[in-house]
Design a protein around this motif. Structure first.
Motif, short mmCIF file in Angstrom:
data_model
loop_
_atom_site.label_atom_id
_atom_site.label_comp_id
_atom_site.label_asym_id
_atom_site.label_seq_id
_atom_site.Cartn_x
_atom_site.Cartn_y
_atom_site.Cartn_z
N TYR B 11 0.86 -1.19 0.00
CA TYR B 11 0.00 0.00 0.00
C TYR B 11 0.88 1.22 0.00
N ASN B 49 -9.87 -9.23 0.68
CA ASN B 49 -10.23 -8.42 -0.49
C ASN B 49 -9.64 -9.01 -1.76
N LEU B 54 -11.86 -8.02 -4.81
CA LEU B 54 -12.23 -6.64 -4.57
C LEU B 54 -10.99 -5.75 -4.65
N ASP B 55 -9.83 -6.41 -4.65
CA ASP B 55 -8.59 -5.67 -4.69
C ASP B 55 -7.59 -6.49 -5.51
N GLU B 74 -12.72 -4.29 -14.62
CA GLU B 74 -13.75 -4.15 -13.59
C GLU B 74 -14.97 -5.00 -13.88
N SER B 75 -15.37 -5.02 -15.13
CA SER B 75 -16.58 -5.79 -15.45
C SER B 75 -16.32 -7.29 -15.32
N ALA B 78 -16.36 -8.10 -11.73
CA ALA B 78 -17.75 -8.11 -11.26
C ALA B 78 -18.43 -9.42 -11.64
N ARG B 81 -17.10 -12.25 -9.36
CA ARG B 81 -17.67 -12.13 -8.02
C ARG B 81 -19.10 -12.62 -8.02
N ASN B 82 -19.81 -12.20 -9.03
CA ASN B 82 -21.22 -12.54 -9.13
C ASN B 82 -21.43 -14.04 -9.25
N PHE B 87 -20.44 -13.03 -0.55
CA PHE B 87 -19.84 -12.27 0.55
C PHE B 87 -20.76 -12.18 1.75
N PHE B 89 -20.58 -9.94 5.37
CA PHE B 89 -19.79 -8.89 6.02
C PHE B 89 -20.15 -8.78 7.49
N SER B 91 -20.71 -5.96 9.03
CA SER B 91 -21.80 -4.99 9.21
C SER B 91 -22.95 -5.27 8.24
N ASN B 93 -24.15 -5.05 5.56
CA ASN B 93 -24.21 -4.36 4.26
C ASN B 93 -25.45 -4.71 3.43
N PRO B 107 -28.18 -10.07 -6.17
CA PRO B 107 -27.17 -10.63 -7.08
C PRO B 107 -27.78 -11.17 -8.37
N TYR B 110 -28.26 -8.55 -11.01
CA TYR B 110 -27.07 -8.28 -11.83
C TYR B 110 -26.73 -9.44 -12.76
#
Lengths: 417, 235
Positions: B11, B49, B54-55, B74-75, B78, B81-82, B87, B89, B91, B93, B107, B110
């Motif tokens: 990082y 991640n 995600l990363d 990115e697509s 996505a 992931r889909n 996922f 989390f 919290s 989300n 999901p 999408y």
């Protein structure tokens, strides 16, 4: 593909911030309403002016004699210029004149005469005219006709009266045709009743005018070969300003006036006036679009701003959506759609309010024919353009927030607590 | 199922870079139930991640199934992931303005599944986590445990091969935590690989294996939870 869910999503987001949505929408609403009000106002001025000018040829030129201000050809300045019937022949030789109407007012310019019918009397304008006048100032006839060639040739004692004259001298419903009215002791047979197409002061004047054949006035009232002034029109496609110059040159030469003496002959050129009006209207229209457009732009910037804030607030939501498989495109399209929906709905309401406003203005100004503002004429095309601008504006407003949203990294979003 | 080979991640913090993951090297087999433990700052969130696409990482190789996950668009990310990953989390989300049913169905939205179909499927998954009757409630009307169940149903609906859970019990009391872990175990038994990131030894004890991270390095993978020190502390 129509998907109810997409609309529900958009609705839910917009609804979750009612006040903010309302204020933003109001900005766009106000912008489009202002744009339409400005355009409507411009159009109202335009149509009002057009209404005033209705019934007059737009290539019209008036020419009258004044006083010389320069000594010329052995003649002193301060000489009164009096046109005469010889001028008619000279002017008829000018090729670019379409219609020529020599006119003479009984008693001189702005003098009224007493006219009587049976026991009633009134003071009116009496004009001596040629048949050509009807090509220059258009009338409608409630009864009868205008002066014709035979009237001129035979110097007949006939008269065409205006509506105001009729109203004052005749009983309501009485047929004036064939009746005799007395002008300064001479009887004239009524052959026509006109209704003017002009409004305002000019319309008033038309209504209170009596028209007699030019040649009759000459003999009946001993006016000699005098001509009061000339009304003429330019042939289509010719230069009205050039014609004005030619007419003046001809008259100056005939009356021994210095060519540089600009005050000896007065003139009014409708074409030049009309051109000035056209320019004025164009400027007015441009100003309307610029000011209205700027107001609209302010509204659009407001939408963009709000969408940007919304996107920042929804960082987490967007992160979650991305984690669940939302592509950047779907995020962009989501934000853009919200923006377009918001601006379009608000804008449509603005358009509706604008149309209502203009309809109200139309009703008011149509009922007031004397007002300088006429009924606004906003075409469907203008409304369509406004709508097009709105949707484009919505998209524009959405671009920045949408790209921002698409660039949100899911990890950062999910970390935000 | 997945394999990390000498994965490094840096990082950029101000002018110097922070080496967050150092040569991370491990493998998770199909159908495993694995915990990733470490103190805060050990790099476990970063690792999660990367595992969840995600990363991105700087060097090494991350293989998910037969695919090398590296520099995906990115697509594409996505889409993976889909399709492959669910996922869960800490919290939850969940989207606050959507009902439980709609959250679970997201999901599939999408994936382009029609509304009727995805709501029907979402209903089945809510049933599976025991919240059929809560379908029309929004998250604000639910308890933490219920919210996490909804989140788990959402993670499952895309039929993923891998569930990534980031401190799934971090916001829950111990009783609810236990229920959530029961649910995750049950999911694992149905054949889905489950990876849980946690600092809670009790949670780690419920898994089959623990991978420990310290200062961005893997410090010894234990084969069985019985030898997990956390287990002893928990019991």
């Amino acid at each position: 593909m129509f998907d109810l869910d997409k609309w529900k999503e958009i609705w839910a987001t917009l609804r979750s911030n009612r006040l903010r949505t309302f204020l933003t929408a109001f900005g766009v609403f106000w912008g489009i309403l202002m744009l339409m009000a400005m355009l409507g106002f411009g159009s109202a001025i335009q149509s009002g002016s057009k209404r005033q000018m209705k019934g007059m040829a737009t290539n019209l030129l008036f020419c009258w004699g004044q006083q010389t201000t320069e000594a010329f050809d052995g003649l002193p300045p301060g000489r009164r210029v009096q046109f005469n019937t010889d001028d008619i022949e000279l002017l008829r030789r000018l090729p670019s004149i379409e219609w020529l109407a020599p006119r003479l007012q009984l008693g001189g310019w702005m003098n009224n005469f007493t006219v009587g019918y049976e026991s009633k009397n009134g003071t009116f304008t009496v004009m001596a005219d040629y048949p050509e006048l009807r090509h220059i100032i258009s009338f409608e006839y409630e009864a009868g006709r205008f002066i014709n060639e035979r009237d001129i040739k035979e110097s007949r004692k006939v008269v065409v009266i205006g509506r105001g004259v009729y109203d004052q001298l005749f009983e309501p419903g009485e047929n004036p045709i064939g009746k005799y009215v007395k002008i300064s002791g001479v009887y004239f047979e009524v052959v026509g009743l006109t209704r003017t197409l002009r409004s305002g002061g000019q319309g008033e004047r038309d209504a209170n005018t009596l028209f007699v054949p030019f040649t009759t006035l000459k003999t009946a009232f001993n006016m000699g070969n005098r001509v009061g002034f000339f009304a003429l029109t330019a042939k289509p496609g010719t230069d009205a300003e050039e014609l004005e110059r030619q007419v003046k040159e001809t008259l100056k030469r005939h009356h021994r006036i210095a060519p540089w003496d600009d005050l000896a002959i007065g003139s009014f050129n409708m074409f030049v006036m009309f051109g000035k009006f056209q320019t004025f209207f164009l400027v007015l229209q441009i100003v309307s679009w610029v000011v209205g457009g700027a107001t609209l732009l302010a509204g659009v910037i407001g939408v963009s701003n709000i969408m940007l804030i919304t996107v920042k607030e929804r960082t987490k939501e967007i992160g979650v959506r991305k984690a669940l498989g939302a592509t950047p495109f779907s995020i962009v399209s989501m934000v853009m759609k919200e923006s377009i929906v918001l601006t379009t709905i608000a804008g449509l309401l603005g358009v509706a309010a604008g149309v209502g406003l203009l309809a109200a203005a139309e009703a008011v100004f149509s009922a007031m024919p004397e007002s300088p503002l006429g009924p606004p004429e906003i075409g469907l095309s203008t409304v369509m353009i406004a709508m097009g601008i709105l949707v484009a504006a919505g998209a524009l407003a959405g671009i920045m927030p949408a790209t921002h949203a698409a660039s949100i990294k899911p990890i950062e979003a999910l970390r935000a607590e | 199922m997945l394999r990390l080979t000498k994965v490094n991640k840096y990082y950029q913090v101000g002018t110097h870079s922070l080496h967050v993951l150092r040569d991370v090297d491990f493998e998770v087999a199909d159908g495993e139930f694995v915990a990733i433990m470490g103190a805060s700052g050990s790099g476990k969130s970063t690792l999660l991640n990367i595992l969840g696409i995600l990363d991105d990482y700087d060097s090494g190789e991350y293989r998910l199934g037969d695919t090398v996950i590296k520099n995906l668009s990115e697509s594409k990310g996505a889409a993976y992931r889909n399709k492959f990953i669910g996922f869960v989390f800490q919290s939850f989300n969940l989207l606050p303005f959507k009902t439980a049913l709609e959250n679970v169905a997201l999901p599939l939205y999408y994936q382009g599944v029609t509304r009727r179909k995805r709501n029907q499927i979402a209903g089945q998954y809510l049933e599976r986590v025991g919240l059929r009757d809560w379908a029309d409630h929004t998250p604000s009307e639910m308890s933490g445990g219920q919210k996490q169940r909804v989140a788990i149903a959402r993670a499952l609906i895309g039929k993923p091969r891998l569930i990534l859970a980031d401190e799934p019990t971090g916001a829950l009391d111990s009783e609810t935590s236990k229920q959530i872990m029961d649910l995750l175990s049950e999911i694992n038994r149905s054949g889905i690989t489950v990876l849980v990131v946690t600092h809670d030894p009790e949670v780690a004890a419920r898994t089959q294996r623990t991978i420990r991270l310290r200062d961005g390095k893997v410090v010894g993978a234990h084969e069985a939870s019985a030898s997990n020190p956390g287990m002893a502390a928990a019991t």
